[in-house]
Design an enzyme around this catalytic site. Structure first.
Site, PDB file in Angstrom:
ATOM      1  CG  ASP A   1      -1.946  -0.882   1.335  1.00 26.48           C
ATOM      2  OD1 ASP A   1      -2.270  -1.430   0.285  1.00 26.48           O
ATOM      3  OD2 ASP A   1      -2.520  -1.043   2.429  1.00 26.48           O
TER       4      ASP A   1
ATOM      5  CG  MET B   1      -9.170   6.323   6.595  1.00 25.79           C
ATOM      6  SD  MET B   1      -9.918   4.988   5.648  1.00 25.79           S
ATOM      7  CE  MET B   1     -10.423   3.874   6.963  1.00 25.79           C
TER       8      MET B   1
ATOM      9  CE  LYS C   1      -8.948   0.710  -2.063  1.00 24.74           C
ATOM     10  NZ  LYS C   1      -9.464   0.810  -3.424  1.00 24.74           N
TER      11      LYS C   1
HETATM   12  N1  SAH Z   1      -4.845  -0.964   8.515  1.00 27.16           N
HETATM   13  C1  SAH Z   1      -4.429   0.338   9.012  1.00 27.16           C
HETATM   14  C2  SAH Z   1      -5.490   1.391   8.766  1.00 27.16           C
HETATM   15  C3  SAH Z   1      -5.788   1.630   7.311  1.00 27.16           C
HETATM   16  S1  SAH Z   1      -6.958   2.894   7.080  1.00 27.16           S
HETATM   17  C4  SAH Z   1      -4.077   0.232  10.492  1.00 27.16           C
HETATM   18  O1  SAH Z   1      -4.398  -0.778  11.132  1.00 27.16           O
HETATM   19  O2  SAH Z   1      -3.464   1.164  11.007  1.00 27.16           O
HETATM   20  C5  SAH Z   1      -5.914   4.284   6.779  1.00 27.16           C
HETATM   21  C6  SAH Z   1      -5.937   5.220   7.951  1.00 27.16           C
HETATM   22  O3  SAH Z   1      -5.145   4.709   9.011  1.00 27.16           O
HETATM   23  C7  SAH Z   1      -5.362   6.574   7.673  1.00 27.16           C
HETATM   24  O4  SAH Z   1      -6.295   7.414   7.029  1.00 27.16           O
HETATM   25  C8  SAH Z   1      -5.078   7.052   9.083  1.00 27.16           C
HETATM   26  O5  SAH Z   1      -6.255   7.435   9.742  1.00 27.16           O
HETATM   27  C9  SAH Z   1      -4.580   5.777   9.720  1.00 27.16           C
HETATM   28  N2  SAH Z   1      -3.122   5.652   9.666  1.00 27.16           N
HETATM   29  C10 SAH Z   1      -2.419   4.672   9.105  1.00 27.16           C
HETATM   30  N3  SAH Z   1      -1.085   4.857   9.297  1.00 27.16           N
HETATM   31  C11 SAH Z   1      -0.970   5.994  10.013  1.00 27.16           C
HETATM   32  C12 SAH Z   1       0.127   6.727  10.538  1.00 27.16           C
HETATM   33  N4  SAH Z   1       1.387   6.328  10.385  1.00 27.16           N
HETATM   34  N5  SAH Z   1      -0.137   7.853  11.227  1.00 27.16           N
HETATM   35  C13 SAH Z   1      -1.394   8.276  11.426  1.00 27.16           C
HETATM   36  N6  SAH Z   1      -2.465   7.621  10.944  1.00 27.16           N
HETATM   37  C14 SAH Z   1      -2.267   6.508  10.248  1.00 27.16           C
END
Ligand code: SAH
Length: 273
Positions: free
Chosen positions: A47, A183, A68
């Site tokens: 991703d 998100m 995405k």
């Molecule tokens: N599977 C991921 C989430 C995917 S949805 C997990 O478990 O973390 C994508 C969202 O995750 C982003 O829009 C944000 O809200 C959050 N996110 C993912 N990585 C991040 C990071 N390093 N810092 C802050 N938010 C993050």
């Protein structure tokens, strides 16, 4: 490269897909299974959220970007699943690497279901989700005995990119003292408005943690009534946290400066045994 410690590591067999979480960014937050997978795969399908530094742990391995990301053109979910199936059928060892945890707002379940339907064998490797690990790097514990007995993880986007209409924000507002929103930047105004309409205070502490656990991590502390304004200025990806857990940063912000040893003002009030 550091050798993996001796363990009965599962063999990564040709024709398999491993759905793997990469954690929120800091390569040190990879699991050992993820590291083993990076060392044994033939191809990584990753991703946009996966930190480039993490891909360097699989030197010489083919990389396929299946990012995405909100607002930008990206491959359709169905196309990503089909690509995984195709690569597996070619007899490759396919590492599907996703930010955070593959099953937390990551559509890992959908990819898994597509693999099941196609008869492709797979394994799931959980990862540290941004809503837990990212907040920990900002000094915010998602649960704390003096603050909350439950925590709600919620998405601020639905499949169409709108604020999710299926979510009963009133119920979310009442259910947990601490709300962690993935998100949530784009619809922060709608979300904050709905939470306040359901009784959460405009002065309630909030935090926005952008690019958590990376060298670019930034934390903005604010209040619910100003969340939308701050969100409009914040960088994605970001985790939003609503609730008094945010106050604990004043003591637990280990990456910054320790300012207070009694952030909740409860010292001497709570039973400490
Ligand atoms: N599977 C991921 C989430 C995917 S949805 C997990 O478990 O973390 C994508 C969202 O995750 C982003 O829009 C944000 O809200 C959050 N996110 C993912 N990585 C991040 C990071 N390093 N810092 C802050 N938010 C993050």
């Amino acid at each position: 490269m550091t050798a993996l410690p001796p363990h009965d590591w599962p063999p990564f067999l040709p024709g398999w897909v491993w759905l793997c979480g990469a954690g929120p960014g800091d390569p040190g937050l990879l699991t050992l299974h993820a590291l083993h997978a990076l060392r044994s795969c033939d191809v990584v399908v990753h991703d946009a959220l996966v930190e480039p530094a993490i891909l360097d742990w699989a030197p010489g391995v083919e990389r396929i970007h299946a990012g995405k990301r909100g607002g930008k053109p990206s491959p359709k979910q169905r196309d990503i699943s089909l690509r995984l199936i195709e690569l597996a059928r070619e007899g490759r060892r396919v590492l599907r690497l996703k930010g955070g945890d593959p099953f937390v707002f990551g559509r890992g379940g959908e990819e898994g279901l597509a693999l099941v339907e196609a008869g492709v064998p797979f394994r799931v490797i959980p990862g540290i989700s941004a809503g837990i690990g990212g907040l920990a790097y900002a000094g915010i514990p998602v649960t704390h005995r003096d603050v909350n007995q439950s925590v709600t993880f919620v998405t601020g986007h639905d499949q169409s990119g709108e604020a999710p209409s299926a979510i009963d924000w009133g119920a979310v507002a009442r259910a947990s003292e601490v709300i962690v929103i993935y998100m949530g930047l784009k619809h922060a105004a709608t979300i904050a408005g709905a939470l306040m309409a359901a009784g959460r205070g405009a002065l309630e502490p909030c935090a926005i943690v952008s690019e958590a656990t990376t060298p670019r991590q930034r934390v903005v502390e604010t209040v619910l009534g100003r969340l939308a304004e701050e969100a409009a200025r914040a960088e994605a990806p970001a985790i939003l946290c609503v609730g008094r857990a945010v106050l604990l940063r004043q003591a637990l912000d280990w990456a910054g400066v320790v300012r207070s040893a009694d952030p909740l003002g409860t010292r001497g009030l709570s039973a400490s045994a």
